[in-house]
Design an enzyme around this catalytic site. Structure first.
Site, PDB file in Angstrom:
ATOM      1  N   SER A   1    -102.644   8.555  22.143  1.00  0.00           N
ATOM      2  CA  SER A   1    -103.286   7.696  21.920  1.00  0.00           C
ATOM      3  C   SER A   1    -103.863   6.934  20.765  1.00  0.00           C
ATOM      4  O   SER A   1    -105.229   6.875  21.129  1.00  0.00           O
ATOM      5  CB  SER A   1    -104.297   7.401  23.429  1.00  0.00           C
ATOM      6  OG  SER A   1    -103.712   8.056  24.726  1.00  0.00           O
TER       7      SER A   1
ATOM      8  N   ASP B   1    -102.165   3.218  29.103  1.00  0.00           N
ATOM      9  CA  ASP B   1    -103.016   2.032  30.667  1.00  0.00           C
ATOM     10  C   ASP B   1    -102.220   1.626  30.474  1.00  0.00           C
ATOM     11  O   ASP B   1    -102.040   1.314  31.620  1.00  0.00           O
ATOM     12  CB  ASP B   1    -104.090   1.842  29.844  1.00  0.00           C
ATOM     13  CG  ASP B   1    -105.534   3.475  29.956  1.00  0.00           C
ATOM     14  OD1 ASP B   1    -104.751   4.112  30.014  1.00  0.00           O
ATOM     15  OD2 ASP B   1    -106.652   2.589  29.279  1.00  0.00           O
TER      16      ASP B   1
ATOM     17  N   GLU C   1    -107.887   8.789  35.686  1.00  0.00           N
ATOM     18  CA  GLU C   1    -108.907   9.219  36.829  1.00  0.00           C
ATOM     19  C   GLU C   1    -107.789   9.919  37.861  1.00  0.00           C
ATOM     20  O   GLU C   1    -108.791  10.473  38.912  1.00  0.00           O
ATOM     21  CB  GLU C   1    -108.739   7.746  36.932  1.00  0.00           C
ATOM     22  CG  GLU C   1    -109.697   6.886  36.160  1.00  0.00           C
ATOM     23  CD  GLU C   1    -109.181   6.234  35.115  1.00  0.00           C
ATOM     24  OE1 GLU C   1    -108.459   6.921  34.372  1.00  0.00           O
ATOM     25  OE2 GLU C   1    -109.788   5.615  34.108  1.00  0.00           O
TER      26      GLU C   1
ATOM     27  N   HIS D   1    -109.006   2.937  39.402  1.00  0.00           N
ATOM     28  CA  HIS D   1    -107.881   1.620  39.076  1.00  0.00           C
ATOM     29  C   HIS D   1    -107.527   0.962  38.616  1.00  0.00           C
ATOM     30  O   HIS D   1    -107.028  -0.150  39.248  1.00  0.00           O
ATOM     31  CB  HIS D   1    -109.670   0.908  37.887  1.00  0.00           C
ATOM     32  CG  HIS D   1    -109.657   1.730  36.441  1.00  0.00           C
ATOM     33  ND1 HIS D   1    -109.351   1.092  35.932  1.00  0.00           N
ATOM     34  CD2 HIS D   1    -108.685   3.106  36.680  1.00  0.00           C
ATOM     35  CE1 HIS D   1    -109.099   1.919  34.921  1.00  0.00           C
ATOM     36  NE2 HIS D   1    -109.183   2.791  35.014  1.00  0.00           N
ATOM     37  N   ARG D   2    -106.628   1.582  38.060  1.00  0.00           N
ATOM     38  CA  ARG D   2    -105.663   1.102  37.531  1.00  0.00           C
ATOM     39  C   ARG D   2    -103.957   0.775  38.058  1.00  0.00           C
ATOM     40  O   ARG D   2    -102.997   0.192  38.804  1.00  0.00           O
ATOM     41  CB  ARG D   2    -104.995   1.466  36.748  1.00  0.00           C
ATOM     42  CG  ARG D   2    -105.877   1.808  35.333  1.00  0.00           C
ATOM     43  CD  ARG D   2    -105.508   1.056  33.854  1.00  0.00           C
ATOM     44  NE  ARG D   2    -106.760   2.009  32.725  1.00  0.00           N
ATOM     45  CZ  ARG D   2    -107.457   0.442  32.327  1.00  0.00           C
ATOM     46  NH1 ARG D   2    -107.490  -1.156  33.119  1.00  0.00           N
ATOM     47  NH2 ARG D   2    -108.262   1.093  31.327  1.00  0.00           N
TER      48      ARG D   2
ATOM     49  N   LYS E   1    -113.800  -0.202  38.464  1.00  0.00           N
ATOM     50  CA  LYS E   1    -114.338   1.596  36.931  1.00  0.00           C
ATOM     51  C   LYS E   1    -114.647   0.390  35.837  1.00  0.00           C
ATOM     52  O   LYS E   1    -115.116   0.733  34.467  1.00  0.00           O
ATOM     53  CB  LYS E   1    -113.708   2.441  36.909  1.00  0.00           C
ATOM     54  CG  LYS E   1    -113.589   2.945  35.655  1.00  0.00           C
ATOM     55  CD  LYS E   1    -113.022   4.552  36.233  1.00  0.00           C
ATOM     56  CE  LYS E   1    -113.211   5.671  34.873  1.00  0.00           C
ATOM     57  NZ  LYS E   1    -112.107   5.270  33.456  1.00  0.00           N
TER      58      LYS E   1
ATOM     59  N   ASN F   1    -116.751   9.205  36.340  1.00  0.00           N
ATOM     60  CA  ASN F   1    -115.326   9.645  35.342  1.00  0.00           C
ATOM     61  C   ASN F   1    -115.066   9.112  34.635  1.00  0.00           C
ATOM     62  O   ASN F   1    -113.874   8.290  34.641  1.00  0.00           O
ATOM     63  CB  ASN F   1    -114.962   9.603  37.067  1.00  0.00           C
ATOM     64  CG  ASN F   1    -113.430   9.928  36.691  1.00  0.00           C
ATOM     65  OD1 ASN F   1    -113.188  10.742  35.687  1.00  0.00           O
ATOM     66  ND2 ASN F   1    -112.351  10.089  37.486  1.00  0.00           N
TER      67      ASN F   1
ATOM     68  N   ASP G   1    -118.274   1.506  33.846  1.00  0.00           N
ATOM     69  CA  ASP G   1    -118.596   3.337  33.424  1.00  0.00           C
ATOM     70  C   ASP G   1    -119.560   2.739  32.027  1.00  0.00           C
ATOM     71  O   ASP G   1    -119.552   3.222  31.643  1.00  0.00           O
ATOM     72  CB  ASP G   1    -116.236   2.059  32.531  1.00  0.00           C
ATOM     73  CG  ASP G   1    -115.569   4.182  32.963  1.00  0.00           C
ATOM     74  OD1 ASP G   1    -116.127   4.811  34.056  1.00  0.00           O
ATOM     75  OD2 ASP G   1    -115.030   3.923  32.225  1.00  0.00           O
TER      76      ASP G   1
HETATM   77  O1  LIG Z   1    -110.441   5.931  23.598  1.00  0.00           O
HETATM   78  C1  LIG Z   1    -110.494   5.021  24.930  1.00  0.00           C
HETATM   79  O2  LIG Z   1    -111.277   4.097  24.411  1.00  0.00           O
HETATM   80  C2  LIG Z   1    -109.365   5.445  25.501  1.00  0.00           C
HETATM   81  C3  LIG Z   1    -108.710   6.239  25.234  1.00  0.00           C
HETATM   82  C4  LIG Z   1    -107.499   6.543  25.883  1.00  0.00           C
HETATM   83  O3  LIG Z   1    -107.324   8.015  26.317  1.00  0.00           O
HETATM   84  P1  LIG Z   1    -106.648   9.599  26.103  1.00  0.00           P
HETATM   85  O4  LIG Z   1    -107.084   9.487  24.829  1.00  0.00           O
HETATM   86  O5  LIG Z   1    -107.865  10.300  26.583  1.00  0.00           O
HETATM   87  O6  LIG Z   1    -105.533   9.178  26.471  1.00  0.00           O
HETATM   88  C5  LIG Z   1    -106.976   5.411  27.082  1.00  0.00           C
HETATM   89  O7  LIG Z   1    -105.936   6.496  28.685  1.00  0.00           O
HETATM   90  C6  LIG Z   1    -108.369   5.396  27.723  1.00  0.00           C
HETATM   91  O8  LIG Z   1    -108.184   4.287  29.158  1.00  0.00           O
HETATM   92  C7  LIG Z   1    -109.862   5.299  27.094  1.00  0.00           C
HETATM   93  C1  LIG Z   2    -107.714   6.515  31.260  1.00  0.00           C
HETATM   94  C2  LIG Z   2    -109.043   5.563  31.442  1.00  0.00           C
HETATM   95  O1  LIG Z   2    -110.036   5.806  31.180  1.00  0.00           O
HETATM   96  P1  LIG Z   2    -111.168   7.076  31.057  1.00  0.00           P
HETATM   97  O2  LIG Z   2    -111.938   6.569  29.923  1.00  0.00           O
HETATM   98  O3  LIG Z   2    -111.941   7.453  32.241  1.00  0.00           O
HETATM   99  O4  LIG Z   2    -110.333   8.134  30.221  1.00  0.00           O
HETATM  100  C3  LIG Z   2    -108.957   4.295  32.218  1.00  0.00           C
HETATM  101  O5  LIG Z   2    -109.185   3.807  32.003  1.00  0.00           O
HETATM  102  O6  LIG Z   2    -107.186   4.372  32.308  1.00  0.00           O
END
Ligand SMILES: O=C(O)C1=C[C@@H](OP(=O)(O)O)[C@@H](O)[C@H](O)C1
Ligand SMILES: C=C(OP(=O)(O)O)C(=O)O
Length: 435
Positions: A200, A317, A345, A390-391, A421, A94, A52
């Site tokens: 989130s 997560d 993912e 990955h998770r 990732k 992704n 990433d």
């Molecule tokens: O902004 C970020 O760094 C993230 C926000 C979350 O996604 P969502 O806001 O889509 O739930 C999380 O699941 C992702 O791993 C990272």
């Molecule tokens: C949802 C995830 O990643 P992304 O940043 O691609 O949304 C994750 O890392 O669990």
């Protein structure tokens, strides 16, 4: 089945040792992006090196940003709210933390850009963000399916300073608008209005904290209205040290709880800006003993793991790790507000249900939002499909661990490289501490 494309984790009794947790994905990608948009050079220490973040670096370089690595430090030469390259096609793989912020930023850059990603990225919704931007005068088109990447971004003309953004599918849409707002020069201030329950939300706090580190203040009028003064621009703080990733740490914290530790984990801090720091409180409430030092903690747990009834809206997560812990209890658990799992993912609701059935758990998904878990009497040995998530790979590794209440089992994990990732050496570290 390709024989090389899996890892076997044999049932294990003990967890012990010391590990270093790599840098946070969420912080690494935000710092790279904001550094690129800021005045001055940013030296980044402890940057996560994973798929990433490498893809973020590649995209920024294609946009004309100079990034160099000397020893373990990354130097980002900020170009002060502009990208030099105006006609660029970018592969975002992704990475949600890449495509979502870039969509807004590039829409304000007055160029022609294409954002395209992996097959799964084409199924991760972006409509709420694109509509929000198009509503204020930007010009973003879908190149394949309505509401999904790939995207064509052209020069638009902003017509209002009020941006409305829906945030019930992903917080990354709001993060995107917040980070990019200072690129708008036509208005003195930008007002951003979102819906009531931001999914989130803890990731919005990361965004606000890091913008502040680069001298841009997000004024929170209330929980769903934000103001940005556009004469504030990103100024590099010089040196930034990235915190260890607390979601990555959660697999090791959970390992130690399942198998009685003790484990030393380096790189995570108690006053972290990451929402998943909540896990430390949850574990202490469960009776874990955690000794904190500066940049390191030691955890020990010797109780029976109880069931959970928990709202996961702020930590989707981390919820995957919590769910794994619940399998070692004897009672039913409820994990609420995981609607966003539909769009990650993989569709994590379906994937987790299918894979958890294999180890003997019964899963009931209520309204594509809540998950009821009936833990198995015995954890069955299983071949786990990861769906390139990955998770899924990381959290199922925990089921190879024996607990005082329930034994683990031999677990085969397909496509273990998907952990690249966010955590390339995950299995190496897991094997190092589990015996
Ligand atoms: O902004 C970020 O760094 C993230 C926000 C979350 O996604 P969502 O806001 O889509 O739930 C999380 O699941 C992702 O791993 C990272
Ligand atoms: C949802 C995830 O990643 P992304 O940043 O691609 O949304 C994750 O890392 O669990």
């Amino acid at each position: 089945m390709n024989n090389k494309n899996f890892i076997l984790l044999k049932k294990k009794n003990n967890i012990s040792g010391k590990i270093n947790i790599p840098g946070s994905k969420s912080i690494s990608n935000r710092i790279l992006l904001i550094s690129a948009l800021s005045l001055g050079i940013t030296k980044i220490k402890n940057l996560l090196i994973s798929d990433d973040t490498l893809i973020m670096i590649k995209c920024l370089k294609k946009l004309g940003i100079k990034i160099k690595k000397k020893k373990k430090i990354f130097f980002v030469y900020g170009n002060f709210i502009k990208f030099l390259k105006k006609n660029v096609k970018l592969f975002v793989d992704n990475a949600g933390t890449l495509i979502r912020p870039l969509t807004s930023i590039l829409s304000f850059m007055k160029g022609n850009y294409i954002l395209y990603g992996s097959k799964r990225m084409n199924k991760r919704p972006i409509k709420d963000l694109v509509s929000s931007l198009n509503n204020i005068g930007m010009r973003i088109k879908y190149l394949k399916n309505n509401g999904f990447p790939p995207l064509l971004i052209k020069k638009g003309k902003i017509k209002t300073n009020i941006i409305k953004i829906k945030s019930n599918i992903s917080s990354q849409y709001l993060t995107s608008i917040l980070i990019s707002s200072v690129l708008i020069n036509k208005f003195k201030e930008i007002i951003i209005i979102t819906n009531n329950n931001i999914v989130s939300n803890s990731y919005i706090n990361i965004t606000i904290n890091l913008m502040k580190l680069f001298k841009v203040n997000v004024i929170k009028i209330n929980n769903n209205v934000f103001k940005i003064i556009t004469k504030e621009k990103y100024i590099s703080p010089g040196i930034v040290k990235i915190e260890g990733d607390l979601t990555s740490a959660s697999y090791f914290l959970a390992s130690s709880v399942i198998s009685k530790g003790p484990l030393k984990i380096k790189g995570i801090i108690k006053n972290s800006i990451q929402g998943d720091v909540k896990f430390l409180d949850i574990l202490e409430d469960m009776g874990a003993k955690i000794n904190y030092q500066d940049n390191e903690l030691e955890i020990y747990y010797n109780k029976i793991i109880k069931n959970f009834n928990i709202d996961c809206i702020n930590f989707p997560d981390l919820a995957m790790t919590l769910l794994m812990l619940s399998l070692y209890s004897n009672n039913i658990s409820l994990f609420k507000n995981l609607y966003s799992w539909n769009f990650k993912e993989t569709n994590r609701l379906n994937a987790m249900k299918k894979e958890l059935n294999k180890i003997g758990a019964k899963i009931n998904i209520i309204n594509r939002n809540d998950i009821l878990v009936i833990p198995p009497k015995y954890i069955k040995s299983a071949f786990i499909n990861t769906y390139n998530d990955h998770r899924i790979a990381m959290c199922f590794s925990l089921l190879s661990l024996n607990n005082i209440n329930k034994l683990g089992s031999n677990i085969l994990i397909e496509n273990p490289k998907c952990v690249f990732k966010t955590f390339p050496n995950y299995f190496k570290l897991f094997k190092k501490i589990s015996k």
